[in-house]
Design a protein around this motif. Structure first.
Motif, PDB file in Angstrom:
ATOM      1  N   ILE A  84      -0.402  14.089  -7.888  1.00  0.00           N
ATOM      2  CA  ILE A  84       0.890  12.924  -7.993  1.00  0.00           C
ATOM      3  C   ILE A  84       0.725  12.151  -6.901  1.00  0.00           C
ATOM      4  N   LEU A  85       0.508  12.508  -5.547  1.00  0.00           N
ATOM      5  CA  LEU A  85       0.584  11.506  -4.588  1.00  0.00           C
ATOM      6  C   LEU A  85      -0.563  10.659  -4.496  1.00  0.00           C
ATOM      7  N   ARG A  86      -1.723  11.144  -4.970  1.00  0.00           N
ATOM      8  CA  ARG A  86      -2.654  10.096  -4.855  1.00  0.00           C
ATOM      9  C   ARG A  86      -2.569   8.964  -6.032  1.00  0.00           C
ATOM     10  N   ALA A  87      -2.097   9.582  -7.188  1.00  0.00           N
ATOM     11  CA  ALA A  87      -1.784   8.471  -8.217  1.00  0.00           C
ATOM     12  C   ALA A  87      -0.592   7.513  -7.821  1.00  0.00           C
ATOM     13  N   ILE A  88       0.239   8.036  -7.151  1.00  0.00           N
ATOM     14  CA  ILE A  88       1.402   6.900  -6.607  1.00  0.00           C
ATOM     15  C   ILE A  88       0.658   6.010  -5.494  1.00  0.00           C
TER      16      ILE A  88
ATOM     17  N   LYS B  60      -2.223  -0.980  -5.699  1.00  0.00           N
ATOM     18  CA  LYS B  60      -2.531  -2.107  -6.547  1.00  0.00           C
ATOM     19  C   LYS B  60      -1.263  -3.087  -6.587  1.00  0.00           C
ATOM     20  N   TYR B  61      -0.028  -2.721  -6.400  1.00  0.00           N
ATOM     21  CA  TYR B  61       1.002  -3.708  -6.492  1.00  0.00           C
ATOM     22  C   TYR B  61       1.611  -4.178  -5.194  1.00  0.00           C
ATOM     23  N   ALA B  62       1.385  -3.506  -4.044  1.00  0.00           N
ATOM     24  CA  ALA B  62       1.636  -3.830  -2.927  1.00  0.00           C
ATOM     25  C   ALA B  62       0.417  -3.660  -1.774  1.00  0.00           C
ATOM     26  N   PRO B  63      -0.526  -4.419  -2.060  1.00  0.00           N
ATOM     27  CA  PRO B  63      -1.929  -4.139  -1.268  1.00  0.00           C
ATOM     28  C   PRO B  63      -1.497  -4.481   0.109  1.00  0.00           C
ATOM     29  N   ASN B  64      -0.639  -5.278   0.509  1.00  0.00           N
ATOM     30  CA  ASN B  64      -0.352  -5.832   1.855  1.00  0.00           C
ATOM     31  C   ASN B  64       0.727  -5.263   2.703  1.00  0.00           C
TER      32      ASN B  64
ATOM     33  N   SER C 189       5.364   1.776   5.321  1.00  0.00           N
ATOM     34  CA  SER C 189       6.321   1.373   4.046  1.00  0.00           C
ATOM     35  C   SER C 189       6.040   1.754   2.574  1.00  0.00           C
ATOM     36  N   ILE C 190       4.806   2.139   2.325  1.00  0.00           N
ATOM     37  CA  ILE C 190       4.465   2.624   0.915  1.00  0.00           C
ATOM     38  C   ILE C 190       4.980   4.106   1.297  1.00  0.00           C
ATOM     39  N   ASN C 191       4.578   4.903   2.241  1.00  0.00           N
ATOM     40  CA  ASN C 191       5.025   6.512   2.070  1.00  0.00           C
ATOM     41  C   ASN C 191       6.298   6.282   2.251  1.00  0.00           C
ATOM     42  N   GLU C 192       7.271   5.644   2.750  1.00  0.00           N
ATOM     43  CA  GLU C 192       8.617   5.707   2.700  1.00  0.00           C
ATOM     44  C   GLU C 192       9.255   5.520   1.431  1.00  0.00           C
ATOM     45  N   GLU C 193       8.735   4.456   0.611  1.00  0.00           N
ATOM     46  CA  GLU C 193       9.105   4.059  -0.646  1.00  0.00           C
ATOM     47  C   GLU C 193       8.798   5.332  -1.790  1.00  0.00           C
TER      48      GLU C 193
END
Length: 165
Positions: free
Chosen positions: A110-114, A120-124, A129-133
């Motif tokens: 699940i974590l790999r897929a997320i 893909k949608y927030a590559p920068n 930030s990604i991990n917090e979201e």
């Protein structure tokens, strides 16, 4: 399982072209067997990886209930759609897949897929930030995996003819 051959097979895209379309497109339409025998089609964001599509959804709802009722789904992406009014047609490229959807249970998967979806949608965005979201959203969502069983892509005859010239 045997799937239908594409009727206009001269316009058929290669598997590699289909995969490229799935990788670069940002949305598609999921079709499931909905309530009372009616089809239910819903647009959604997704990511393609290793012959599967992944998307997230709420823990309740029509889409999830339909997948629980029948895991057979189709998914369509329109990559290109240019109107040619003088010819009463469009120049298009599209991909449709048929597969089986499952609600993911393995936490690592699940974590790999997320993470794939996030990249893909927030590559920068930063990993932090990604991990917090992900941490904020994970309790309220399911991840769904569609294992692709059959895939075809098609383009407008005008595009096919340009290739042949």
């Amino acid at each position: 399982m045997k799937f239908r051959e594409m009727r206009r097979n001269k316009q058929q895209l290669t598997e590699a072209e289909c995969i490229e379309i799935l990788k670069r497109s940002t949305s598609g339409t999921l079709a499931v067997s909905g309530d009372n025998g009616y089809p239910y089609a819903v647009p959604l964001s997704y990511v393609y990886h290793n012959n599967s599509l992944y998307f997230h959804c709420a823990k309740n709802g029509h889409k999830l209930d339909a997948i629980k009722g029948s895991n057979k789904v189709s998914f369509c992406v329109i990559d290109r759609d240019e109107i040619l009014p003088e010819k009463y047609t469009t120049c298009f490229q599209s991909v449709i897949i048929f597969g089986r959807a499952s609600i993911m249970k393995d936490n690592e998967a699940i974590l790999r897929a997320i993470k794939l979806l996030s990249l893909k949608y927030a590559p920068n965005n930063s990993d932090e930030s990604i991990n917090e979201e992900i941490k904020k959203g994970l309790p309220a969502m399911h991840m769904v995996k569609i294992e692709i069983e059959h895939m075809t892509g098609k383009e407008a005859i005008e595009l096919t003819q340009k290739r042949v010239k």
